[in-house]
Design a protein around this motif. Structure first.
Motif, PDB file in Angstrom:
ATOM      1  N   PHE A 193      -3.476   0.031  -2.804  1.00 46.46           N
ATOM      2  CA  PHE A 193      -4.428  -0.953  -2.281  1.00 46.46           C
ATOM      3  C   PHE A 193      -5.674  -1.018  -3.172  1.00 46.46           C
ATOM      4  CE2 PHE A 193      -8.359  -1.315   0.338  1.00 46.46           C
ATOM      5  CZ  PHE A 193      -8.334  -2.703   0.497  1.00 46.46           C
ATOM      6  N   TYR A 194      -6.287   0.145  -3.434  1.00 48.18           N
ATOM      7  CA  TYR A 194      -7.510   0.168  -4.243  1.00 48.18           C
ATOM      8  C   TYR A 194      -7.236  -0.247  -5.689  1.00 48.18           C
ATOM      9  CZ  TYR A 194      -9.912   2.480  -0.388  1.00 48.18           C
ATOM     10  OH  TYR A 194     -10.479   2.757   0.829  1.00 48.18           O
ATOM     11  N   MET A 229       4.621  14.796   4.120  1.00 45.46           N
ATOM     12  CA  MET A 229       5.258  13.486   3.959  1.00 45.46           C
ATOM     13  C   MET A 229       4.368  12.383   4.536  1.00 45.46           C
ATOM     14  SD  MET A 229       7.976  12.171   2.671  1.00 45.46           S
ATOM     15  CE  MET A 229       8.783  10.596   2.675  1.00 45.46           C
ATOM     16  N   PHE A 230       3.827  12.630   5.701  1.00 45.81           N
ATOM     17  CA  PHE A 230       2.944  11.663   6.361  1.00 45.81           C
ATOM     18  C   PHE A 230       1.730  11.367   5.472  1.00 45.81           C
ATOM     19  CE2 PHE A 230      -0.580  10.656   9.218  1.00 45.81           C
ATOM     20  CZ  PHE A 230      -0.029   9.610   9.929  1.00 45.81           C
ATOM     21  N   SER A 253       0.649  -3.131   5.515  1.00 41.52           N
ATOM     22  CA  SER A 253       1.904  -2.402   5.768  1.00 41.52           C
ATOM     23  C   SER A 253       1.651  -0.990   6.283  1.00 41.52           C
ATOM     24  CB  SER A 253       2.734  -2.316   4.484  1.00 41.52           C
ATOM     25  OG  SER A 253       2.978  -3.589   3.967  1.00 41.52           O
ATOM     26  N   LYS A 254       0.474  -0.446   5.954  1.00 40.53           N
ATOM     27  CA  LYS A 254       0.155   0.920   6.381  1.00 40.53           C
ATOM     28  C   LYS A 254       0.251   1.052   7.895  1.00 40.53           C
ATOM     29  CE  LYS A 254      -4.100   2.708   5.950  1.00 40.53           C
ATOM     30  NZ  LYS A 254      -5.294   3.296   5.312  1.00 40.53           N
ATOM     31  N   GLU A 255      -0.155   0.013   8.618  1.00 43.67           N
ATOM     32  CA  GLU A 255      -0.062   0.054  10.085  1.00 43.67           C
ATOM     33  C   GLU A 255       1.214  -0.611  10.578  1.00 43.67           C
ATOM     34  OE1 GLU A 255      -2.617  -1.153  14.058  1.00 43.67           O
ATOM     35  OE2 GLU A 255      -3.576  -1.155  12.104  1.00 43.67           O
ATOM     36  N   SER A 304      -1.350   8.063   1.460  1.00 48.51           N
ATOM     37  CA  SER A 304      -2.092   8.143   0.204  1.00 48.51           C
ATOM     38  C   SER A 304      -1.558   7.123  -0.797  1.00 48.51           C
ATOM     39  CB  SER A 304      -2.010   9.555  -0.367  1.00 48.51           C
ATOM     40  OG  SER A 304      -0.667   9.893  -0.639  1.00 48.51           O
ATOM     41  N   LEU A 305      -0.211   6.885  -0.778  1.00 43.28           N
ATOM     42  CA  LEU A 305       0.377   5.855  -1.647  1.00 43.28           C
ATOM     43  C   LEU A 305      -0.159   4.479  -1.283  1.00 43.28           C
ATOM     44  CD1 LEU A 305       4.184   6.498  -2.281  1.00 43.28           C
ATOM     45  CD2 LEU A 305       2.427   6.030  -3.964  1.00 43.28           C
TER      46      LEU A 305
END
Length: 580
Positions: free
Chosen positions: A13-14, A1-2, A79-81, A7-8
């Motif tokens: 982002f890319y 899950m992490f 948002s990742k962080e 990865s999403l």
């Protein structure tokens, strides 16, 4: 899950960044060769019924999509962080992606039906994002946001219904030719109403600060390039029709000026960091609307793009500060943050200066040009005063924010872990900071084929600088001396209460609207449901069926043999009398 969550984030982002670069390349190409592509895609054809999807590709749609994609990619990376402790981060990312796709759909649609799909997509997903943290405040804010925007959705539906008079919903065919028709005037009124609700103009302004209940990355996206700019973008597309109606553009000029002034005035008495930035968005939306109503759609679009860059940066910096200050949003808790978070505060103040129109930052190229064109345009004195007072107020609340972030003492806790070590968030902010510095000049060179040179007398040329300087001085002076005399004055308290309620607009939008219907509903329930209907309805029916009928049925059951025999006797008598 992490692993899936991150990865999403990386994938979108890319992907968004790649498409942003492609769209920017196409915008330059279309602008250079003056190309416009109108594509009709026949999705399905059954007998004589065709379902056709229409897309409009020109330099304006491409450059807007490029900016939306760029800001979205950096917001997702941020948002990742920022949302790393969120259990369902993948759900949050997918909601943001849906939000961006709805905006894309709206940008490339020259058809009112497909515009409505993107428009309602924005409304629905924004509701889901505002209530994301699932508490009472979020639910109230989400409902206010959704219901305020429903007014505009209904107006757009009415415009679609009236568009049937022309046999097609592709408004782009009829704007110039049919602009004097009564039907087209009605469509214009409905589109203006829809744009006013989506871009939170007076009297629909109360939902915009309430939407701050959403997570900060969402605020960065909503207030820069997606939800609130949809109304301005729609009016830019309808500009030919707008300029044909003198009443509408005079009305829009007044409403835009008042919104700009009200938001700037209220921001000077606000202490919530995110709400101050939200009110600055409201002020800039008023500026875009008013300059659009004066007949400068390209300039309104220019300011929309430059504003998107530094506004997204402002919200990202606010998010980092809130993150470090253990979720405290009160600017009175801040102080000397430049010592502990130098990079974040530098980005915040740079975005603030761009908002004020500091020379050679992104905001300067659009704001300075707008104000100089206001000076040489044929506007009334009231609008002129609103423009320049609002500009001064913008600088005033920006320098007030500078004062609270750079000076004074830190008031939250003695032992604190303030730092600039959020490397992922910092990378996103530095990317936007770069764009906030060079974005204005880049767009200026690209969008305008000839150089705008407004010739003014020396005192008028420096008047903008004087207004900005006076606003900055007032922002620093009033806050520096507020502890000594202003806070104790009755007038200050009165102004503070009045402005913190946004001129009582949240009360007018909520309690004042629902009080009379709810009160009437209470009267109807009391009179009918608990009154006459109770007497003639449920109570008497209960008495009749449960009391009288029960006694009768009990009598029949107790005497069933006698009644059976009696029925046989009656049947025999009937046979004797009529059949024999």
């Amino acid at each position: 899950m992490f692993y899936l969550k991150f990865s999403l984030c990386n994938l979108f982002f890319y992907l968004f960044f790649f498409f942003s670069m492609i769209f920017f390349f196409f915008s330059v190409l279309f602008l250079f060769f003056e190309l416009t592509y109108f594509i009709e895609w026949n999705i399905i054809s059954i007998n004589s019924m065709d379902i056709v999807m229409v897309f409009l590709f020109d330099w304006m749609s491409f450059i807007f999509m490029s900016f939306v994609m760029l800001i979205s990619s950096l917001v997702i990376f941020y948002s990742k962080e920022y949302m790393s402790s969120e259990k369902f981060l993948s759900r949050f990312i997918l909601l943001v992606v849906l939000f961006v796709f709805s905006m894309m759909f709206l940008i490339i649609s020259p058809n009112l039906i497909s515009i409505l799909l993107g428009w309602d997509g924005l409304g629905l997903v924004s509701y889901c994002l505002v209530i994301y943290f699932q508490n009472v405040k979020s639910y109230n804010a989400g409902m206010l946001t959704a219901l305020s925007n429903r007014i505009g959705d209904v107006a757009l539906l009415l415009a679609i219904a009236w568009m049937l008079n022309y046999g097609s919903w592709n408004y782009i065919f009829y704007l110039d030719i049919m602009k004097l028709d009564f039907e087209m005037k009605f469509i214009l009124y409905m589109v203006v109403l829809a744009a006013m609700t989506k871009s939170a103009q007076i009297p629909f302004s109360s939902w915009l600060p309430s939407a701050m209940a959403a997570p900060t990355p969402v605020s960065a996206l909503v207030h820069s390039s997606t939800l609130v700019t949809a109304g301005v973008y729609l009016l830019i597309r309808f500009n030919v029709l707008l300029m044909s109606n003198e009443f509408v553009f005079s009305f829009l000029l007044l409403i835009g000026g008042l919104t700009m002034f009200m938001a700037g005035f209220c921001a000077n008495f606000e202490f919530d960091l995110k709400k101050i930035i939200a009110l600055s968005t409201l002020s800039q939306l008023g500026l875009m609307m008013s300059i659009l109503s004066m007949g400068f759609p390209k300039l309104a679009f220019f300011h929309l793009l430059t504003h998107a860059l530094f506004k997204a940066l402002l919200f990202m910096c606010a998010g980092v500060i809130i993150h470090n200050m253990k979720n405290s949003q009160d600017i009175r808790d801040m102080g000397l943050l430049v010592k502990t978070m130098p990079l974040s505060i530098s980005c915040l103040n740079l975005a603030n200066l761009a908002l004020c129109g500091m020379p050679f930052l992104a905001g300067f190229y659009s704001k300075d040009l707008i104000l100089e064109l206001v000076m040489i345009s044929n506007v009334n004195f009231f609008s002129f005063v609103l423009y320049f007072i609002s500009t001064g107020l913008t600088v005033c609340y920006s320098f007030r924010l500078v004062y609270y972030s750079l000076m004074g003492d830190f008031n939250l806790m003695t032992m604190n872990g303030l730092n600039d070590e959020g490397f992922v968030m910092m990378k996103s902010m530095l990317g936007l900071m770069f764009m906030a510095v060079i974005g204005g000049s880049l767009l200026n060179w690209l969008m305008f084929s000839s150089f705008y040179c407004v010739c003014l007398p020396f005192y008028l040329k420096n008047f903008i600088l004087f207004v900005c300087g006076l606003g900055g001085f007032m922002g620093l002076f009033l806050n520096y001396y507020s502890f000594f005399f202003i806070n104790k004055s009755y007038m200050y308290m009165l102004l503070s209460n009045f402005s913190s309620f946004m001129w009582f607009m949240p009360l007018l939008s909520t309690i004042s609207i629902v009080f009379y219907p709810l009160n009437y509903g209470k009267f109807m329930v009391k009179t009918f449901d608990f009154g006459w209907l109770e007497f003639f309805g449920s109570q008497n029916l209960k008495n009749f069926f449960m009391k009288n009928m029960t006694i009768y049925m009990q009598f029949l059951q107790n005497n069933n043999l006698k009644i059976f025999m009696l029925m046989i006797v009656f049947w025999l008598i009937f046979l004797v009398m009529f059949l024999i």
